[in-house]
Motif scaffolding. Structure first.
Motif, PDB file in Angstrom:
ATOM      1  N   GLU A 114       0.777  -1.258   0.045  1.00  0.00           N
ATOM      2  CA  GLU A 114      -0.103   0.193   0.005  1.00  0.00           C
ATOM      3  C   GLU A 114       0.810   1.017  -0.089  1.00  0.00           C
ATOM      4  O   GLU A 114       2.097   1.081   0.221  1.00  0.00           O
ATOM      5  N   LYS A 115       0.540   2.431  -0.792  1.00  0.00           N
ATOM      6  CA  LYS A 115       0.851   3.758  -0.736  1.00  0.00           C
ATOM      7  C   LYS A 115       0.032   4.871  -0.457  1.00  0.00           C
ATOM      8  O   LYS A 115      -0.818   4.845  -1.988  1.00  0.00           O
ATOM      9  N   LYS A 116       0.032   5.064  -0.321  1.00  0.00           N
ATOM     10  CA  LYS A 116      -0.938   6.519  -0.092  1.00  0.00           C
ATOM     11  C   LYS A 116      -0.123   8.320   0.808  1.00  0.00           C
ATOM     12  O   LYS A 116      -0.336   8.289   1.576  1.00  0.00           O
ATOM     13  N   LEU A 141       2.460   7.522   3.158  1.00  0.00           N
ATOM     14  CA  LEU A 141       2.131   6.061   3.675  1.00  0.00           C
ATOM     15  C   LEU A 141       2.697   5.236   3.503  1.00  0.00           C
ATOM     16  O   LEU A 141       2.334   5.165   1.936  1.00  0.00           O
ATOM     17  N   VAL A 142       4.066   4.520   3.452  1.00  0.00           N
ATOM     18  CA  VAL A 142       4.447   2.698   2.707  1.00  0.00           C
ATOM     19  C   VAL A 142       3.733   1.668   3.649  1.00  0.00           C
ATOM     20  O   VAL A 142       4.124   1.559   4.687  1.00  0.00           O
ATOM     21  N   VAL A 143       2.886   0.706   3.199  1.00  0.00           N
ATOM     22  CA  VAL A 143       2.912  -0.422   3.815  1.00  0.00           C
ATOM     23  C   VAL A 143       4.135  -1.604   3.472  1.00  0.00           C
ATOM     24  O   VAL A 143       3.651  -1.617   2.030  1.00  0.00           O
ATOM     25  N   ASP A 200       2.244  -6.622   8.896  1.00  0.00           N
ATOM     26  CA  ASP A 200       2.753  -5.891   7.749  1.00  0.00           C
ATOM     27  C   ASP A 200       3.374  -4.319   8.749  1.00  0.00           C
ATOM     28  O   ASP A 200       2.946  -4.185   9.784  1.00  0.00           O
ATOM     29  N   MET A 201       3.828  -3.699   8.296  1.00  0.00           N
ATOM     30  CA  MET A 201       4.737  -2.428   9.172  1.00  0.00           C
ATOM     31  C   MET A 201       4.349  -1.138   7.675  1.00  0.00           C
ATOM     32  O   MET A 201       4.453  -1.100   6.924  1.00  0.00           O
ATOM     33  N   LYS A 202       3.926  -0.183   8.874  1.00  0.00           N
ATOM     34  CA  LYS A 202       3.389   0.941   8.270  1.00  0.00           C
ATOM     35  C   LYS A 202       4.174   1.711   8.512  1.00  0.00           C
ATOM     36  O   LYS A 202       4.499   2.046   9.482  1.00  0.00           O
ATOM     37  N   PHE A 203       5.151   3.003   7.581  1.00  0.00           N
ATOM     38  CA  PHE A 203       5.658   3.792   7.615  1.00  0.00           C
ATOM     39  C   PHE A 203       5.192   5.027   6.745  1.00  0.00           C
ATOM     40  O   PHE A 203       4.603   5.339   5.826  1.00  0.00           O
ATOM     41  N   MET A 204       5.778   5.967   8.047  1.00  0.00           N
ATOM     42  CA  MET A 204       5.623   7.169   7.744  1.00  0.00           C
ATOM     43  C   MET A 204       7.069   8.343   6.354  1.00  0.00           C
ATOM     44  O   MET A 204       7.813   7.561   7.457  1.00  0.00           O
ATOM     45  N   VAL A 205       6.901   8.225   5.131  1.00  0.00           N
ATOM     46  CA  VAL A 205       8.374   7.979   4.283  1.00  0.00           C
ATOM     47  C   VAL A 205       8.315  10.024   3.732  1.00  0.00           C
ATOM     48  O   VAL A 205       7.208  10.251   3.317  1.00  0.00           O
ATOM     49  N   LYS A 206       9.557  10.449   3.887  1.00  0.00           N
ATOM     50  CA  LYS A 206       9.847  11.578   3.481  1.00  0.00           C
ATOM     51  C   LYS A 206       9.325  11.594   1.822  1.00  0.00           C
ATOM     52  O   LYS A 206       9.665  10.179   1.146  1.00  0.00           O
TER      53      LYS A 206
END
Length: 153
Positions: free
Chosen positions: A113-115, A125-127, A144-150
């Motif tokens: 996922e990418k949002k 958001l990148v999952v 699944d790991m959810k990350f906030m990515v620049k």
């Protein structure tokens, strides 16, 4: 699946993109350091004689240690180096099998996922779905790991 040691910004991720970590052998030192840091000295993890009589027939890694090893693989791959803002949690996590002393484990990852965030334009958001296996290809962790990515400047 290619190894990736190149930092990825939000725009660099694609749904279905895959990453694979290198392998790593779990050692006595790993068990001791996790117990010391967490304060969890449960005998199943720290007493060889006690653990030999358990259903695992030997010492096994702590569940939280298994999760920490998985997150370490994600960061070791380098695609979040200097681009991750925050780890935001997980929708699911399973530990279907034990990690034992001297197991060699690795992690397969897939972007699921990418949002974009409606509240900010500097990150998204990148999952990443993850599966950790041992040397016998037995699954010992998945989630699944959810990350906030620049985003790029």
């Amino acid at each position: 699946m290619p190894y990736s040691y190149r930092p990825h910004h939000f725009e660099d991720f694609d749904i279905g993109q895959e990453f694979q970590s290198v392998g790593r052998t779990v050692t006595e030192s790993d068990f001791v350091m996790h117990s010391a840091f967490s304060g969890d000295w449960t005998e199943l993890h720290t007493n060889r004689h006690y653990a030999e009589d358990s259903m695992f027939e030997g010492r096994v890694a702590h569940g939280p240690m298994t999760f920490i090893l998985a997150t370490g693989f994600v960061y070791r791959c380098g695609f979040l180096e200097r681009t991750v803002v925050a780890f935001l949690g997980m929708n699911y996590m399973n530990i279907p099998g034990p990690v034992k002393m001297e197991d060699t484990i690795s992690l397969a990852m897939e972007v699921i996922e990418k949002k974009e965030f409606s509240s900010r334009d500097d990150a998204g958001l990148v999952v990443i779905d993850t599966t950790m296996t041992n040397q016998d290809d037995e699954v010992v962790f998945e989630g699944d790991m959810k990350f906030m990515v620049k985003t790029r400047d």
